[in-house]
Write a protein that holds these residues in place. Structure first.
Motif, PDB file in Angstrom:
ATOM      1  N   VAL A 193      31.469 -31.145 -18.962  1.00 39.04           N
ATOM      2  CA  VAL A 193      31.361 -29.798 -18.400  1.00 39.04           C
ATOM      3  C   VAL A 193      29.912 -29.344 -18.392  1.00 39.04           C
ATOM      4  O   VAL A 193      29.213 -29.403 -19.408  1.00 39.04           O
ATOM      5  N   LEU A 194      29.452 -28.873 -17.233  1.00 44.98           N
ATOM      6  CA  LEU A 194      28.130 -28.278 -17.086  1.00 44.98           C
ATOM      7  C   LEU A 194      28.268 -26.768 -16.950  1.00 44.98           C
ATOM      8  O   LEU A 194      29.240 -26.285 -16.359  1.00 44.98           O
ATOM      9  N   GLY A 195      27.302 -26.051 -17.502  1.00 47.28           N
ATOM     10  CA  GLY A 195      27.347 -24.601 -17.425  1.00 47.28           C
ATOM     11  C   GLY A 195      27.941 -23.970 -18.669  1.00 47.28           C
ATOM     12  O   GLY A 195      28.502 -22.885 -18.609  1.00 47.28           O
ATOM     13  N   THR A 196      27.807 -24.647 -19.816  1.00 48.57           N
ATOM     14  CA  THR A 196      28.266 -24.101 -21.087  1.00 48.57           C
ATOM     15  C   THR A 196      27.050 -23.676 -21.913  1.00 48.57           C
ATOM     16  O   THR A 196      25.922 -24.087 -21.638  1.00 48.57           O
ATOM     17  N   LEU A 197      27.303 -22.877 -22.918  1.00 50.40           N
ATOM     18  CA  LEU A 197      26.215 -22.356 -23.737  1.00 50.40           C
ATOM     19  C   LEU A 197      25.830 -23.294 -24.874  1.00 50.40           C
ATOM     20  O   LEU A 197      24.804 -23.095 -25.522  1.00 50.40           O
ATOM     21  N   GLU A 198      26.642 -24.310 -25.127  1.00 49.41           N
ATOM     22  CA  GLU A 198      26.446 -25.138 -26.313  1.00 49.41           C
ATOM     23  C   GLU A 198      25.437 -26.262 -26.134  1.00 49.41           C
ATOM     24  O   GLU A 198      24.955 -26.824 -27.117  1.00 49.41           O
ATOM     25  N   VAL A 199      25.112 -26.614 -24.892  1.00 47.29           N
ATOM     26  CA  VAL A 199      24.286 -27.802 -24.651  1.00 47.29           C
ATOM     27  C   VAL A 199      22.998 -27.414 -23.925  1.00 47.29           C
ATOM     28  O   VAL A 199      23.037 -26.722 -22.898  1.00 47.29           O
ATOM     29  N   LYS A 200      21.888 -27.870 -24.450  1.00 45.43           N
ATOM     30  CA  LYS A 200      20.594 -27.630 -23.808  1.00 45.43           C
ATOM     31  C   LYS A 200      20.345 -28.700 -22.743  1.00 45.43           C
ATOM     32  O   LYS A 200      20.880 -29.801 -22.796  1.00 45.43           O
ATOM     33  N   ASN A 201      19.499 -28.349 -21.774  1.00 51.50           N
ATOM     34  CA  ASN A 201      19.039 -29.305 -20.751  1.00 51.50           C
ATOM     35  C   ASN A 201      20.188 -29.992 -20.017  1.00 51.50           C
ATOM     36  O   ASN A 201      20.227 -31.218 -19.879  1.00 51.50           O
ATOM     37  N   GLN A 202      21.139 -29.187 -19.550  1.00 55.34           N
ATOM     38  CA  GLN A 202      22.237 -29.735 -18.765  1.00 55.34           C
ATOM     39  C   GLN A 202      21.764 -30.024 -17.339  1.00 55.34           C
ATOM     40  O   GLN A 202      20.928 -29.303 -16.799  1.00 55.34           O
ATOM     41  N   TYR A 203      22.338 -31.058 -16.736  1.00 61.36           N
ATOM     42  CA  TYR A 203      21.951 -31.386 -15.363  1.00 61.36           C
ATOM     43  C   TYR A 203      22.981 -32.312 -14.737  1.00 61.36           C
ATOM     44  O   TYR A 203      23.798 -32.923 -15.421  1.00 61.36           O
ATOM     45  N   MET A 204      22.895 -32.433 -13.433  1.00 61.32           N
ATOM     46  CA  MET A 204      23.631 -33.442 -12.673  1.00 61.32           C
ATOM     47  C   MET A 204      22.721 -33.831 -11.522  1.00 61.32           C
ATOM     48  O   MET A 204      22.233 -32.967 -10.788  1.00 61.32           O
ATOM     49  N   ARG A 205      22.458 -35.112 -11.383  1.00 60.81           N
ATOM     50  CA  ARG A 205      21.479 -35.524 -10.383  1.00 60.81           C
ATOM     51  C   ARG A 205      21.846 -36.878  -9.779  1.00 60.81           C
ATOM     52  O   ARG A 205      22.642 -37.637 -10.323  1.00 60.81           O
ATOM     53  N   PHE A 206      21.229 -37.129  -8.636  1.00 63.17           N
ATOM     54  CA  PHE A 206      21.422 -38.404  -7.961  1.00 63.17           C
ATOM     55  C   PHE A 206      20.721 -39.516  -8.734  1.00 63.17           C
ATOM     56  O   PHE A 206      19.659 -39.302  -9.322  1.00 63.17           O
ATOM     57  N   VAL A 207      21.311 -40.702  -8.724  1.00 62.21           N
ATOM     58  CA  VAL A 207      20.687 -41.879  -9.332  1.00 62.21           C
ATOM     59  C   VAL A 207      20.284 -42.834  -8.220  1.00 62.21           C
ATOM     60  O   VAL A 207      21.104 -43.150  -7.357  1.00 62.21           O
TER      61      VAL A 207
END
Length: 334
Positions: free
Chosen positions: A320-334
């Motif tokens: 899950v992205l967009g939570t308060l518990e994790v820093k430096n969240q992302y989703m990107r092309f490889v």
């Protein structure tokens, strides 16, 4: 009050405006984040009351700031959610002074527009209907226009389209509308620079995102956004049916298997060929994003890397992205 939907608005007894988020709500509360508060002075005004915008931009850590503000000043709007196992802003139904439906407001703009911007929203919706054949009842308007807090000089147009099929029709025709201009040149560069700053993207990633974003542009020189939103029939699950338990941060590489539910918020991507690079080594079946920037970007067969909160959902796992518990969240092309 009809079934709460993403991007509805509500007004509290104190005169604050909250924006509804998602479709998962307790029976006695509405999950929502604080958007506008009464102020001594401000850019926004309704009647004799000024308002300030509490959310400077749409990012999970901006929402975190509003939760801290509420905890200090209005703690009855912050609650621990036993289903999602997180603390978040939720408005008890007993504190709602007025509930705002985007589709009702759109009807009002057609029947009795009050200013130039309201007329422009109605004209935009009319062009969409003429080109796609969808009816007025599946269109709405959100943001400051919904709550009559807009200023024709600087406010944007935030349009809702209800239903996947209707949204696909709009997606496939939007750029062909006579008075629509897509983001390009300096406006596109502004969008790229903003995403690079807020979401820690490099320039290549931001450019790829900009090329995929169909739902932003200008209509008769006014900036607009279009937001696909689920109908009642498309809302699956009821609050409490399943529980979501955090298992810590995780980073994965995977291939997109199904992106058909990614245009909504939260965006849902089914994934295959998953490699857990960091975090608990379990079988992760999907990536879910509450950050709108990742909506409707990635397609089937594309390889991605993502970092977020690993969640266990009744024996299955998702990222899950967009939570308060994790820093430096992302989703990107490889």
């Amino acid at each position: 009050m009809r079934t709460p939907k993403d991007r509805d608005f509500l007004e509290t007894d104190e005169g604050m405006f909250f924006c509804v988020t998602g479709y998962l709500h307790p029976p006695d509360k509405i999950t929502a984040y604080l958007k506008y508060s009464p102020a001594v002075k401000g850019k926004w005004k309704r009647g004799t009351t000024y308002f300030r915008r509490e959310l400077p931009y749409y990012h999970v850590f901006s929402i975190s700031d509003t939760i801290d503000y509420l905890k200090e000043n209005y703690p009855h709007y912050v609650h621990f959610c036993p289903v999602r196992h997180i603390e978040m802003s939720m408005v008890p139904i007993s504190y709602i002074k007025k509930y705002y439906n985007p589709e009702t407001r759109m009807n009002q703009l057609f029947s009795e527009p009050k200013d130039e911007l309201e007329e422009k929203v109605a004209a935009f919706a009319q062009e969409i209907m003429d080109e796609t054949g969808i009816p007025l009842k599946v269109l709405g308007v959100t943001g400051s226009i919904l709550i009559n807090l807009h200023n024709p000089v600087f406010s944007d147009m935030d349009v809702i389209v209800y239903g996947k099929e209707n949204s696909l029709k709009v997606k496939n025709t939007l750029k062909t509308l006579a008075h629509v201009a897509i983001l390009e040149n300096e406006k596109k560069e502004e969008w790229i620079q903003h995403k690079m700053k807020i979401f820690c993207m490099d320039r290549r990633q931001a450019q790829l995102f900009a090329a995929r974003k169909w739902n932003y542009g200008f209509f008769k020189n006014t900036y607009f956004s279009v937001h696909p939103t689920r109908t009642d029939a498309e809302i699956t699950g009821t609050y409490g049916d399943v529980t979501y338990t955090g298992r810590g941060p995780a980073t994965v590489r995977a291939e997109i298997a199904d992106s058909s539910e990614s245009m909504f918020l939260p965006a849902l991507y089914k994934i295959d060929n998953v490699k857990v690079m960091k975090g608990e080594d379990v079988v992760i079946e999907e990536i879910v994003s509450y950050e709108g920037v990742y909506c409707d970007v990635f397609s089937e067969g594309e390889k991605v890397e993502a970092r977020g909160r690993l969640e266990q959902v009744n024996g299955k796992y998702r990222l899950v992205l967009g939570t308060l518990e994790v820093k430096n969240q992302y989703m990107r092309f490889v």
